[in-house]
Design a protein around this motif. Structure first.
Motif, mmCIF file in Angstrom:
data_model
loop_
_atom_site.group_PDB
_atom_site.id
_atom_site.type_symbol
_atom_site.label_atom_id
_atom_site.label_comp_id
_atom_site.label_asym_id
_atom_site.label_seq_id
_atom_site.Cartn_x
_atom_site.Cartn_y
_atom_site.Cartn_z
ATOM 1 N N GLY A 39 39.210 61.926 -7.066
ATOM 2 C CA GLY A 39 38.859 63.343 -6.951
ATOM 3 C C GLY A 39 39.925 64.194 -6.287
ATOM 4 O O GLY A 39 39.854 65.427 -6.332
ATOM 5 N N GLY A 40 40.906 63.562 -5.674
ATOM 6 C CA GLY A 40 41.959 64.325 -4.990
ATOM 7 C C GLY A 40 43.246 64.389 -5.791
ATOM 8 O O GLY A 40 44.189 65.074 -5.394
ATOM 9 N N HIS A 349 27.326 60.760 -3.218
ATOM 10 C CA HIS A 349 26.994 61.756 -2.190
ATOM 11 C C HIS A 349 28.015 62.900 -2.208
ATOM 12 O O HIS A 349 29.221 62.655 -2.277
ATOM 13 C CB HIS A 349 26.987 61.113 -0.802
ATOM 14 N N ILE A 350 27.493 64.115 -2.111
ATOM 15 C CA ILE A 350 28.395 65.279 -2.124
ATOM 16 C C ILE A 350 29.122 65.361 -0.792
ATOM 17 O O ILE A 350 28.524 65.192 0.266
ATOM 18 C CB ILE A 350 27.602 66.580 -2.404
ATOM 19 N N VAL A 351 30.432 65.592 -0.869
ATOM 20 C CA VAL A 351 31.252 65.662 0.345
ATOM 21 C C VAL A 351 31.260 67.103 0.838
ATOM 22 O O VAL A 351 31.491 68.026 0.057
ATOM 23 C CB VAL A 351 32.691 65.193 0.039
ATOM 24 N N LYS A 352 31.006 67.255 2.145
ATOM 25 C CA LYS A 352 31.012 68.613 2.712
ATOM 26 C C LYS A 352 32.090 68.705 3.779
ATOM 27 O O LYS A 352 32.379 67.707 4.456
ATOM 28 C CB LYS A 352 29.658 68.918 3.360
ATOM 29 N N GLY A 369 37.844 56.609 -2.733
ATOM 30 C CA GLY A 369 36.656 56.529 -3.578
ATOM 31 C C GLY A 369 35.982 57.876 -3.698
ATOM 32 O O GLY A 369 34.904 58.095 -3.137
ATOM 33 N N THR A 370 36.626 58.800 -4.426
ATOM 34 C CA THR A 370 36.002 60.107 -4.698
ATOM 35 C C THR A 370 36.169 60.441 -6.173
ATOM 36 O O THR A 370 37.062 59.906 -6.833
ATOM 37 C CB THR A 370 36.641 61.271 -3.900
ATOM 38 N N LYS A 371 35.311 61.317 -6.654
ATOM 39 C CA LYS A 371 35.527 61.899 -7.983
ATOM 40 C C LYS A 371 34.901 63.290 -7.990
ATOM 41 O O LYS A 371 34.190 63.657 -7.043
ATOM 42 C CB LYS A 371 34.937 61.014 -9.078
ATOM 43 N N LYS A 372 35.192 64.041 -9.057
ATOM 44 C CA LYS A 372 34.580 65.365 -9.187
ATOM 45 C C LYS A 372 33.363 65.239 -10.082
ATOM 46 O O LYS A 372 33.427 64.554 -11.111
ATOM 47 C CB LYS A 372 35.581 66.344 -9.790
ATOM 48 N N ASN A 373 32.260 65.894 -9.687
ATOM 49 C CA ASN A 373 31.083 65.861 -10.569
ATOM 50 C C ASN A 373 31.167 67.030 -11.568
ATOM 51 O O ASN A 373 32.168 67.773 -11.582
ATOM 52 C CB ASN A 373 29.780 65.873 -9.746
ATOM 53 N N GLU A 377 32.372 69.505 -7.823
ATOM 54 C CA GLU A 377 32.267 69.162 -6.399
ATOM 55 C C GLU A 377 32.805 67.742 -6.211
ATOM 56 O O GLU A 377 32.684 66.900 -7.111
ATOM 57 C CB GLU A 377 30.800 69.161 -5.947
ATOM 58 N N ILE A 378 33.350 67.500 -5.007
ATOM 59 C CA ILE A 378 33.829 66.147 -4.708
ATOM 60 C C ILE A 378 32.640 65.300 -4.264
ATOM 61 O O ILE A 378 31.894 65.696 -3.351
ATOM 62 C CB ILE A 378 34.893 66.169 -3.578
ATOM 63 N N VAL A 379 32.456 64.154 -4.913
ATOM 64 C CA VAL A 379 31.373 63.243 -4.530
ATOM 65 C C VAL A 379 31.955 61.859 -4.237
ATOM 66 O O VAL A 379 33.037 61.514 -4.713
ATOM 67 C CB VAL A 379 30.268 63.130 -5.620
ATOM 68 N N THR A 380 31.209 61.077 -3.452
ATOM 69 C CA THR A 380 31.698 59.734 -3.113
ATOM 70 C C THR A 380 31.581 58.827 -4.335
ATOM 71 O O THR A 380 30.645 58.942 -5.133
ATOM 72 C CB THR A 380 30.907 59.133 -1.940
ATOM 73 N N ASP A 381 32.552 57.914 -4.452
ATOM 74 C CA ASP A 381 32.570 57.046 -5.631
ATOM 75 C C ASP A 381 33.110 55.653 -5.299
ATOM 76 O O ASP A 381 33.576 54.940 -6.183
ATOM 77 C CB ASP A 381 33.441 57.714 -6.721
ATOM 78 N N GLY A 382 33.095 55.302 -4.003
ATOM 79 C CA GLY A 382 33.625 53.987 -3.644
ATOM 80 C C GLY A 382 33.348 53.684 -2.191
ATOM 81 O O GLY A 382 32.710 54.475 -1.480
#
Ligand code: GLY
Length: 429
Positions: A39-40, A349-352, A369-373, A377-382
């Motif tokens: 996600g980054g 989970h949405i990152v805030k 471990g992030t990705k964009k939904n 939005e950046i959400v956890t993915d790992g």
């Protein structure tokens, strides 16, 4: 002759984000692609790291020089495949990767080449392994032979713990075929350090020392993880000791790999321990790639252009290039993980709070471990989610900066976990 103008980074972790960030400073590289990235990262290509033929086609079509982050594609022979088509790639061949993919191979290689490492035995039969544990009069480290994402090592302090680890690996087959053979080695007490070299097949250049924190809990307690934080340089490790490591570990390794027909090109990572009493270095393990999260701390401190050094391995001219320059500052990377890691954890989970993180040359938020939904939005993915990495004029300043920013980030409803003691033990010794 293959002309490249872009770079393809294979992998999706914080290490790959940090490598790409550093390489993006080279003005001759037009675009950096990541497969698959996170996600980054930008220019993500949806090809998983194990689909090596697809990666080859992508690199050819997009005129890429490829840099491999994780060990899996190396173990599958990505470098051998690219070499076949003369497509430039930085990493070791499948055979050379055995320094990491088989601990049994690696330990035997060290023994043959007189590279200092703890005494060991290999086993596939659990009752023989347990008999051996009852015979020895020292603590044991039990390791799965094959790849286990850094989680296949058990540092035991009693016979009972050792027997439990043997049972998990050989009988319960915790890591499948990766743990059908195990290594039992003598536990050495001392200071750990990661030394990573850029190798061109005949020579090498070592990077500044770094240290990671492998255990999940503060005070180095609990199971091993891929790494919960890192810092560089490492106070207490002397220049003379680094010189000894270069002579006694890297020189014979590079020579030994030439002798056995597998010259080593790529990042070679020696996980070492400097024995407390004798100050002698011992190799705990070799990895055939950059460390994660060592990479995040190292890239923040590297002043020189990393890509120039990687490129020089193509002509095997690493021995004639100028020394790497380093910022005379301290870097600290704190890993924010999903609650439950390294075992079970939730994703999605949405990152805030990431917009309030300080950004710049002194603070980087490396994603893992992030990705964009679908809402961007950046959400956890790992398991490991971010490496909050900062530079300070002192180690203390870097620690404070990293933690100040870690506290701004929330993974969902407090689903984050991080160690609160990264880099702090050396402050008080
Ligand atoms: N930090 C440990 C590893 O990269 O294997």
């Amino acid at each position: 002759m293959f002309e490249y103008k872009n770079v393809l980074i294979v992998g999706s972790g914080g290490r790959e984000h940090a490598l790409g960030w550093k390489i993006s400073k080279n003005k001759n590289i037009k675009k950096i692609f990541y497969a698959n990235g996170n996600g980054g990262t930008y220019n993500n290509v949806q090809i998983p790291p194990n689909e090596i033929e697809k990666l080859l086609n992508f690199a050819k079509e997009n005129k890429c020089f490829t840099i491999v982050g994780p060990e899996i594609p190396l173990s599958l022979g990505i470098v051998d495949l690219f070499n076949l088509y003369d497509v430039p790639i930085f990493g070791p061949t499948k055979n050379a990767s055995m320094l990491e993919t088989s601990k049994k191979y690696s330990k035997n290689f060290m023994k043959q080449n007189l590279i200092p490492t703890a005494e060991f035995q290999t086993f596939s039969d659990s009752s023989k392994a347990v008999d051996y544990i009852h015979k020895i009069d020292h603590d044991a480290v039990i390791k799965a032979d094959g790849l286990a994402s850094g989680k296949g090592v058990y540092v035991t302090t009693s016979k009972q713990e050792a027997v439990t680890a043997i049972d998990l690996l050989l009988n319960a087959k915790k890591f499948g075929t990766s743990s059908q053979n195990i290594i039992i080695e003598k536990r050495i007490i001392g200071e750990e350090v990661s030394i990573i070299a850029i190798c061109d097949g005949k020579s090498f250049l070592i990077l500044e020392p770094c240290r990671d924190h492998k255990r999940i809990f503060n005070d180095d307690k609990g199971p091993n993880t891929g790494g919960m934080g890192s810092y560089s340089p490492v106070p207490g490790i002397k220049e003379e000791e680094i010189h000894q490591i270069s002579k006694k570990v890297f020189e014979p390794t590079i020579r030994g790999m030439i002798d056995n027909g597998n010259p080593f090109k790529g990042f070679l990572y020696a996980g070492l321990i400097i024995e407390k009493e004798t100050r002698k270095p011992y190799v705990l393990e070799f990895n055939v790639r950059m460390g994660d999260p060592e990479c995040q701390s190292l890239m923040m401190r590297m002043e020189s252009d990393l890509f120039e050094y990687i490129k020089s391995t193509e002509q095997q001219s690493i021995d004639s290039i100028k020394p790497i320059e380093w910022k005379k500052r301290h870097s600290v990377c704190v890993i924010m993980a999903s609650k439950g890691y390294p075992d079970n954890y939730e994703k999605g989970h949405i990152v805030k709070g990431i917009d309030s993180v300080d950004r710049g040359e002194d603070l980087m938020l490396f994603h893992s471990g992030t990705k964009k939904n679908s809402m961007n939005e950046i959400v956890t993915d790992g398991g490991r989610v971010f490496g909050v990495t900062s530079l300070g004029n002192t180690l203390k300043e870097a620690i404070t900066k990293s933690y100040k920013n870690v506290e701004k980030i929330k993974l969902g409803d407090n689903q984050q976990y991080y160690r609160t003691d990264i880099a702090q033990k050396v402050l008080f010794t």
